[in-house]
Design a protein around this motif. Structure first.
Motif, PDB file in Angstrom:
ATOM      1  N   LYS A  45       0.832  -1.206   0.000  1.00 24.84           N
ATOM      2  CA  LYS A  45       0.000   0.000   0.000  1.00 24.84           C
ATOM      3  C   LYS A  45       0.868   1.258   0.000  1.00 24.84           C
TER       4      LYS A  45
ATOM      5  N   TYR B  42       2.325   1.689  -3.438  1.00 30.26           N
ATOM      6  CA  TYR B  42       1.242   2.123  -4.336  1.00 30.26           C
ATOM      7  C   TYR B  42       0.976   3.617  -4.159  1.00 30.26           C
ATOM      8  N   GLN B  43       0.978   4.073  -2.915  1.00 36.02           N
ATOM      9  CA  GLN B  43       0.742   5.484  -2.647  1.00 36.02           C
ATOM     10  C   GLN B  43       1.841   6.358  -3.252  1.00 36.02           C
TER      11      GLN B  43
ATOM     12  N   SER C  22      -2.188   8.069  -4.400  1.00 34.77           N
ATOM     13  CA  SER C  22      -3.446   7.862  -3.674  1.00 34.77           C
ATOM     14  C   SER C  22      -3.209   6.858  -2.556  1.00 34.77           C
TER      15      SER C  22
ATOM     16  N   PRO D  92      -6.263   2.604  -2.262  1.00 33.65           N
ATOM     17  CA  PRO D  92      -6.400   1.781  -3.462  1.00 33.65           C
ATOM     18  C   PRO D  92      -7.812   1.224  -3.574  1.00 33.65           C
ATOM     19  N   ASN D  93      -8.250   0.984  -4.821  1.00 34.55           N
ATOM     20  CA  ASN D  93      -9.599   0.461  -5.004  1.00 34.55           C
ATOM     21  C   ASN D  93      -9.682  -0.993  -4.520  1.00 34.55           C
TER      22      ASN D  93
ATOM     23  N   VAL E 289      -7.433  -3.686  -6.221  1.00 33.14           N
ATOM     24  CA  VAL E 289      -6.029  -3.523  -5.855  1.00 33.14           C
ATOM     25  C   VAL E 289      -5.802  -4.021  -4.422  1.00 33.14           C
ATOM     26  N   SER E 290      -6.728  -3.706  -3.523  1.00 34.93           N
ATOM     27  CA  SER E 290      -6.612  -4.183  -2.140  1.00 34.93           C
ATOM     28  C   SER E 290      -6.673  -5.701  -2.076  1.00 34.93           C
TER      29      SER E 290
END
Length: 373
Positions: free
Chosen positions: A256, A259-260, A265, A268-269, A272-273
Motif C-alpha cells: 500500500k 502504491y501510494q 493515492s 487503493p480500489n 487492488v486491495s
C-alpha cells in the motif's frame, strides 16, 4: 413695604430655584449614571447575571468537554476497528470454509498423501455422504473464534502501530512494521486459542462420531482430557503466528505504501486491495506453514488414537514428521491448498477491513456534523 414684600418672593425664588437645581442635578446624575451604564453595554442589574453566570457556565462546559473529546475519538477508533475486523474475518473464513476443512483433514493424517485431486475427491465424498452443509462443518466454531480473533487482531495492529510509531511522519520503519503485525497476531491468538482448538476438532470429525456442538467440544475435552488440553499446541501456534501475522501485515502495508508513492493515492480500489491482500496471504502462509502443521497435529492428537500418533511437544512433533514424512510431504503437506485459500481469505479480509473502516469513519463524521448543525 414693597421692598419687604419683595423679600419673600426672592426667598421663594431662591428656594424654588434651588429645588429645581437640585432636581436637575438629581436628574442629570441619574441620566449620567444611565449613560455610563449604557456605555458599558448593560445595566448593573442585567450585567451581573450575564457576567457571573454565563461565563462560568461556558467555562464549565468547555472544561467538561475538553478532556472527553480525545477520549471519545479514541473509543470511536477502537470500536470502528473492532467492528470492521470482525466483519472482515467472518466474511473471509465463511468463503473458504470448505477448503479450510479439507486442508486440516490432510494436515493431521500421515497415511494419505496430499494432492489437488485427492482434495477434490474428499470434498465430493463429504458432499455425497453428509450433504452440502457438511462442507461448512465446524464453521460455527470458526465464527465463534474468528469474529473475536479478527476484531482483536486488526484493533491490536492499529494500537501496536501507534505505540511503536510505525511509519510516523512519513518515515519508513520496516522493522517496526513487521513487529507490529507479529504482536497483533500474538495478542489475538493468545486471547482466542481454545476456540481455535475446538474448531480444529470439529473440522476433523463428523456429527455422528465426533462433536455435535461447540459446547460439547469444551465439555468433553474438559472432562476426558483435562483443561490444560485447551491450550495444547499453543506455543507452536505463537511461534507460527509471529512470521505469519508479521509477514502478512508487513507485505500488505508495504504494498500500500509503494502504491501510494507511485500513484499518489493512499486509498487503493477494492481490486487492488484484494491483490495486495492475496500477496500478503501467500507470503504469510508460506513463512509459517510448517508450524501450522505442528499445531494441527498437536491439537487433534486424541482424535487420531486409532493410528497411535502422539505429539506431546513441538520438538517431538517436528522430529516425528521429519522422520516419517520428510520435508515436502510432511512440513509442507497441503501448502498448495493454502496457496489457493490463503490469498483468497487474506485478500478478502484486508480489503473488507479497509472498506468497512472507511465507510464507518465517513458515517461517524456525518453523524458528528449533523449533531453540530
Amino acid at each position: 413695604m414693597s421692598r419687604l414684600l419683595e423679600k419673600p418672593n426672592i426667598a421663594m425664588s431662591i428656594k424654588s430655584t434651588g429645588s429645581q437645581l437640585s432636581s436637575s442635578v438629581s436628574t442629570a446624575a441619574a441620566t449620567s449614571s444611565s449613560d455610563v451604564d449604557d456605555a458599558d453595554g448593560e445595566s448593573a442589574s442585567r450585567t451581573t447575571p450575564h457576567t457571573s453566570i454565563t461565563p462560568d457556565h461556558t467555562s464549565q462546559t468547555v472544561t467538561a468537554r475538553a478532556p472527553s473529546t480525545p477520549m471519545r475519538q479514541k473509543i470511536d477508533q477502537v470500536l470502528i476497528s473492532l467492528v470492521s475486523g470482525a466483519a472482515a474475518g467472518a466474511l473471509a473464513k465463511t468463503v473458504i470454509a470448505p477448503l479450510d476443512r479439507t486442508k486440516i483433514n490432510f494436515q493431521i493424517r500421515n497415511d494419505v498423501p496430499f494432492s489437488f485431486r485427492a482434495s477434490m475427491v474428499y470434498l465430493q465424498n463429504t458432499y455425497t455422504k453428509e450433504g452440502v452443509l457438511a462442507l461448512w462443518r465446524g464453521n460455527s466454531a470458526t465464527m465463534a473464534r474468528i469474529i473475536p480473533y479478527a476484531a482483536i487482531q486488526f484493533t491490536a495492529h492499529e494500537q501496536w502501530r501507534r505505540i511503536l510509531q510505525v511509519d510516523k511522519d512519513g518515515s519508513n520503519t520496516k522493522g517496526r512494521r513487521f513487529l507490529a503485525g507479529s504482536l497483533a497476531g500474538i495478542t489475538s491468538q493468545s486471547l482466542t486459542y481454545p476456540l481455535d482448538l475446538a474448531r480444529a476438532r470439529m473440522a476433523v470429525t463428523d456429527r455422528y462420531t465426533g462433536y455435535r456442538t461447540l459446547r460439547q467440544v469444551f465439555v468433553k475435552i474438559w472432562v476426558e482430557e483435562g483443561p490444560s488440553t485447551l491450550f495444547r499446541g499453543y506455543w507452536a501456534t505463537v511461534l507460527g503466528v509471529i512470521p505469519y501475522a508479521g509477514t502478512s501485515f508487513f507485505t500488505y502495508e508495504t504494498l500500500k505504501r509503494e502504491y501510494q508513492e507511485m500513484v499518489g493515492s493512499n486509498k487503493p480500489n477494492t481490486l487492488v486491495s484484494l491483490a495486495f491482500g492475496a500477496a500478503a496471504g501467500a507470503a504469510g502462509q508460506t513463512a509459517s506453514y510448517p508450524l501450522d502443521i505442528v499445531r494441527r497435529r498437536m491439537q487433534t492428537m486424541r482424535v487420531n488414537t486409532a493410528q497411535g500418533d502422539r505429539y506431546p511437544t513441538i520438538l517431538e512433533t517436528l522430529g516425528k514428521i521429519y522422520r516419517e514424512e520428510g520435508i515436502k510431504n510432511g512440513f509442507y503437506k497441503g501448502l498448495s491448498m493454502n496457496w489457493i485459500k490463503g490469498p483468497i481469505a487474506v485478500g478478502i479480509s484486508f480489503s473488507t477491513y479497509d472498506m468497512i473502516k472507511a465507510w464507518l469513519i465517513e458515517l461517524s463524521h456525518l453523524r458528528k456534523n449533523s449533531n453540530k448543525n
